[in-house]
Every structure is written in C-alpha cells, then in structure tokens.
Design an enzyme around this catalytic site. Structure first.
Site, PDB file in Angstrom:
ATOM      1  CB  SER A   1      27.650  13.344 -44.038  1.00  0.00           C
ATOM      2  OG  SER A   1      27.081  12.991 -42.785  1.00  0.00           O
TER       3      SER A   1
ATOM      4  CE1 TYR B   1      23.474  10.722 -46.381  1.00  0.00           C
ATOM      5  CE2 TYR B   1      23.979  10.667 -44.046  1.00  0.00           C
ATOM      6  CZ  TYR B   1      23.810  11.375 -45.219  1.00  0.00           C
ATOM      7  OH  TYR B   1      23.981  12.750 -45.224  1.00  0.00           O
TER       8      TYR B   1
HETATM    9  N1  LIG Z   1      20.668  17.493 -42.687  1.00  0.00           N
HETATM   10  C1  LIG Z   1      21.699  16.845 -42.175  1.00  0.00           C
HETATM   11  O1  LIG Z   1      21.698  16.438 -40.993  1.00  0.00           O
HETATM   12  C2  LIG Z   1      22.937  16.597 -43.008  1.00  0.00           C
HETATM   13  C3  LIG Z   1      24.123  16.273 -42.362  1.00  0.00           C
HETATM   14  C4  LIG Z   1      25.274  16.029 -43.100  1.00  0.00           C
HETATM   15  C5  LIG Z   1      25.241  16.109 -44.461  1.00  0.00           C
HETATM   16  N2  LIG Z   1      24.069  16.420 -45.094  1.00  0.00           N
HETATM   17  C6  LIG Z   1      24.102  16.457 -46.554  1.00  0.00           C
HETATM   18  O2  LIG Z   1      23.881  17.790 -46.981  1.00  0.00           O
HETATM   19  C7  LIG Z   1      23.236  17.807 -48.240  1.00  0.00           C
HETATM   20  C8  LIG Z   1      21.986  18.668 -48.148  1.00  0.00           C
HETATM   21  O3  LIG Z   1      21.158  18.155 -47.119  1.00  0.00           O
HETATM   22  P1  LIG Z   1      19.895  18.945 -46.526  1.00  0.00           P
HETATM   23  O4  LIG Z   1      19.862  18.691 -45.077  1.00  0.00           O
HETATM   24  O5  LIG Z   1      19.884  20.336 -47.022  1.00  0.00           O
HETATM   25  O6  LIG Z   1      18.708  18.082 -47.158  1.00  0.00           O
HETATM   26  P2  LIG Z   1      17.520  18.432 -48.137  1.00  0.00           P
HETATM   27  O7  LIG Z   1      16.830  19.680 -47.712  1.00  0.00           O
HETATM   28  O8  LIG Z   1      16.722  17.167 -48.273  1.00  0.00           O
HETATM   29  O9  LIG Z   1      18.244  18.762 -49.511  1.00  0.00           O
HETATM   30  C9  LIG Z   1      18.624  17.807 -50.453  1.00  0.00           C
HETATM   31  C10 LIG Z   1      18.709  18.508 -51.803  1.00  0.00           C
HETATM   32  O10 LIG Z   1      19.206  17.576 -52.758  1.00  0.00           O
HETATM   33  C11 LIG Z   1      18.398  17.667 -53.926  1.00  0.00           C
HETATM   34  N3  LIG Z   1      18.427  16.397 -54.632  1.00  0.00           N
HETATM   35  C12 LIG Z   1      18.169  15.158 -54.147  1.00  0.00           C
HETATM   36  N4  LIG Z   1      18.296  14.246 -55.124  1.00  0.00           N
HETATM   37  C13 LIG Z   1      18.650  14.926 -56.257  1.00  0.00           C
HETATM   38  C14 LIG Z   1      18.915  14.552 -57.589  1.00  0.00           C
HETATM   39  N5  LIG Z   1      18.861  13.290 -57.995  1.00  0.00           N
HETATM   40  N6  LIG Z   1      19.262  15.520 -58.471  1.00  0.00           N
HETATM   41  C15 LIG Z   1      19.338  16.807 -58.088  1.00  0.00           C
HETATM   42  N7  LIG Z   1      19.085  17.233 -56.830  1.00  0.00           N
HETATM   43  C16 LIG Z   1      18.743  16.295 -55.938  1.00  0.00           C
HETATM   44  C17 LIG Z   1      17.011  18.042 -53.420  1.00  0.00           C
HETATM   45  O11 LIG Z   1      16.296  18.759 -54.422  1.00  0.00           O
HETATM   46  P3  LIG Z   1      15.147  18.181 -55.369  1.00  0.00           P
HETATM   47  O12 LIG Z   1      14.376  17.188 -54.555  1.00  0.00           O
HETATM   48  O13 LIG Z   1      14.362  19.395 -55.740  1.00  0.00           O
HETATM   49  O14 LIG Z   1      15.869  17.587 -56.528  1.00  0.00           O
HETATM   50  C18 LIG Z   1      17.349  18.995 -52.291  1.00  0.00           C
HETATM   51  O15 LIG Z   1      17.498  20.308 -52.758  1.00  0.00           O
HETATM   52  C19 LIG Z   1      22.988  16.335 -48.590  1.00  0.00           C
HETATM   53  O16 LIG Z   1      24.024  15.878 -49.414  1.00  0.00           O
HETATM   54  C20 LIG Z   1      23.022  15.652 -47.257  1.00  0.00           C
HETATM   55  O17 LIG Z   1      23.359  14.287 -47.369  1.00  0.00           O
HETATM   56  C21 LIG Z   1      22.925  16.686 -44.407  1.00  0.00           C
END
Ligand SMILES: NC(=O)c1ccc[n+]([C@@H]2O[C@H](COP(=O)([O-])OP(=O)(O)OC[C@H]3O[C@@H](n4cnc5c(N)ncnc54)[C@H](OP(=O)(O)O)[C@@H]3O)[C@@H](O)[C@H]2O)c1
Length: 259
Positions: free
Chosen positions: A144, A157
């Site tokens: 991120s 975070y």
């Molecule tokens: N959205 C943003 O603004 C943003 C910006 C920068 C970086 N990111 C990063 O990008 C990644 C994806 O984010 P997103 O926006 O797509 O969020 P999201 O829709 O909440 O996706 C998070 C994913 O991680 C999985 N997860 C969480 N804990 C887990 C665990 N213990 N074991 C296995 N799977 C797990 C969840 O699936 P289950 O709940 O089904 O396990 C879900 O599929 C994350 O690492 C986040 O920090 C996001």
C-alpha cells in the site's frame, strides 16, 4: 513495445490470496484471462467457489481452496499440493480502525500484523520451493502507499504495510540469482466494497466518507490490471515497486475532494 509474456507450462499456476473480494478477485479474473490456471484462496468458501465457477464458465481455469493465511499449518498443508507454481499474489490483508497511537487497540494492531505481514510470510515461505522449481517464479506483494508513508490515525496499518514492504525488499535481496522475481504493488485509495467497511467495523457511513467527493478513486480492476501487467513482463524484467494512486490523490494526506 514489449508484448505480454505467455506463461510456460511449468509456470502456469497462479495462487491468489484474498480472492473472495476486491483486488484479489479482480486479479484472479485478469490472470485467468492472461492464461494462468488460478488458485483462489480466502476464508469465505462460498465466494471463492462462485468466482471459480464464473472464471471456468468464461472458458478459463480456476479452482477454489479455503485458506486462512495466518494459519501456518493450513498454509503448509495447502502448499503440499504444488510441485511447481508460477505466481503467488499475496493480496490478503486489510486495515482495522483509525485510532491514534495514544488509544489504538493493541489487538487491532496484532491482527493487522498477523494478516498483512505474517500471512504474506507464511504463504511466501511455504510456496517459495514450488516457485523456484518452476524456473520462472513471481512473488507479488500487495502492500500500500501506507507501506511508504504514514498518516494520522493510520499507524497500526501503516506499521503493518511497512512490514510487508520490508519483507518484499529483503526477499528480493536474499534470493537474487534464483529464478524468482519479487514485485511490490503499492496502491493508494482504491474504492472496493469491503476494505473501508471492514476498517470501520461495518459502519457504512464512515466507510463512504473515505471516498466522499473524490472524482475517481482507483477500482479493484485498476490495481488488478497493474498486477497482471507486472507479472506478464518478460521473465528478466522485475518491476520492483509500482506505486499507483488516483489522479485526485497526491499523497496519503493530500486528496482533492469536490464537495
Ligand atoms: N482498498 C484500498 O484502498 C487499498 C489500498 C492499498 C492497499 N490495499 C490492500 O489490498 C489488499 C486487498 O484489499 P481490498 O481493497 O481488495 O480489500 P477487501 O475487499 O477487504 O479484500 C481483502 C481480502 O483479504 C482476505 N483476507 C483477509 N484476512 C484473511 C486471512 N486471514 N486469510 C485469508 N484471506 C484473508 C479477504 O477474504 P476473506 O474475508 O474471505 O478471508 C478478502 O478477500 C489488502 O492487502 C489491502 O490492505 C487496499
């Protein structure tokens, strides 16, 4: 212009963590379309099974495997299924809360470290032999912009994502000379369905405020597109770090809002 590389037989499998929603699901779709056999992992079985069905119905190849990346025994068991794989996308992760350092819950900090850092460590350690055995492996770490600069209310975070960044950077140093690339993708503001909702414990109003007045936050597809681009460069090209933000966001704290 360099054409996208087609995966060789040994490197055709791509494992994506956190494939049940947002960036992970979009990445799985795009890697499948690029010719990878995608292995979808997450804790929510119904979501990854439905996505696998969708990808297979589109004429591509996907399987679903329910997995919590923080459960090392389960991750090790998962890894025994693979002799070689081409790509591991460490995407599972997320944020909890926006409390200041003075009052943030240690349990939230611990959970963020467990998922974003130890989860990535577990998956990478378990699958590195199979990535190396392919002769052309790629580890992707979805960190991120929080892995590169801090902001008020973000310390838990930010600390975890700095950990993910350091893991990627150090691994790249340690395995140089082996046939495995290490790519870090660092997105800024991405409007996904669940990220902010999870961060604010399900409070829809607070989650919506994150994107309020921002003309076009990044989408899950924008990030997936970047991941797929980096992964499909020719094998000798290692995109070390790619930072992407919406045009309306100049830094973690400088966002243009039309209110
Ligand atoms: N959205 C943003 O603004 C943003 C910006 C920068 C970086 N990111 C990063 O990008 C990644 C994806 O984010 P997103 O926006 O797509 O969020 P999201 O829709 O909440 O996706 C998070 C994913 O991680 C999985 N997860 C969480 N804990 C887990 C665990 N213990 N074991 C296995 N799977 C797990 C969840 O699936 P289950 O709940 O089904 O396990 C879900 O599929 C994350 O690492 C986040 O920090 C996001």
């Amino acid at each position: 212009m360099t054409a996208p590389a087609t995966p060789s037989a040994a490197s055709r499998i791509a494992v994506v963590t956190g494939a049940s929603s947002g960036i992970g699901a979009a990445t799985a779709r795009q890697l499948a379309a690029a010719g990878y056999r995608v292995v979808l992992t997450a804790r929510r079985k119904d979501r990854i099974e439905a996505l696998a069905e969708e990808i297979n119905a589109a004429g591509h190849s996907a399987t679903a495997y329910t997995l919590d990346v923080t459960d090392r025994a389960a991750v090790d068991e998962f890894a025994t299924a693979f002799r070689t794989i081409g790509v591991l996308v460490n995407n599972a992760g997320g944020a909890l809360g926006t409390d200041p350092v003075a009052t943030g819950a240690p349990e939230d900090w611990r959970r963020m470290y467990e998922t974003n850092v130890i989860g990535t460590l577990n998956m990478t350690q378990a699958l590195l032999p199979a990535l190396t055995a392919s002769g052309d492996g790629t580890v992707v770490v979805v960190s991120s912009t929080a892995g590169h600069a801090t902001y008020e209310g973000g310390a838990g975070y930010v600390a975890a994502k700095h950990g993910a960044h350091v893991l990627a950077e150090t691994l790249r140093l340690e395995i140089v000379g082996q046939p495995v690339r290490v790519i870090e993708i660092a997105p800024g503001m991405v409007k996904t369905d669940e990220f902010s909702l999870n961060r604010f414990g399900g409070d829809e109003e607070k989650a919506a405020k994150v994107y309020e007045g921002v003309a076009e936050p990044l989408t899950a597809d924008d990030v997936a597109d970047t991941i797929a681009w980096a992964v499909t460069r020719p094998s000798h090209v290692n995109v070390d770090l790619l930072v992407l933000r919406p045009r309306a966001q100049a830094s973690n704290t400088k966002v243009h809002r039309e209110l």
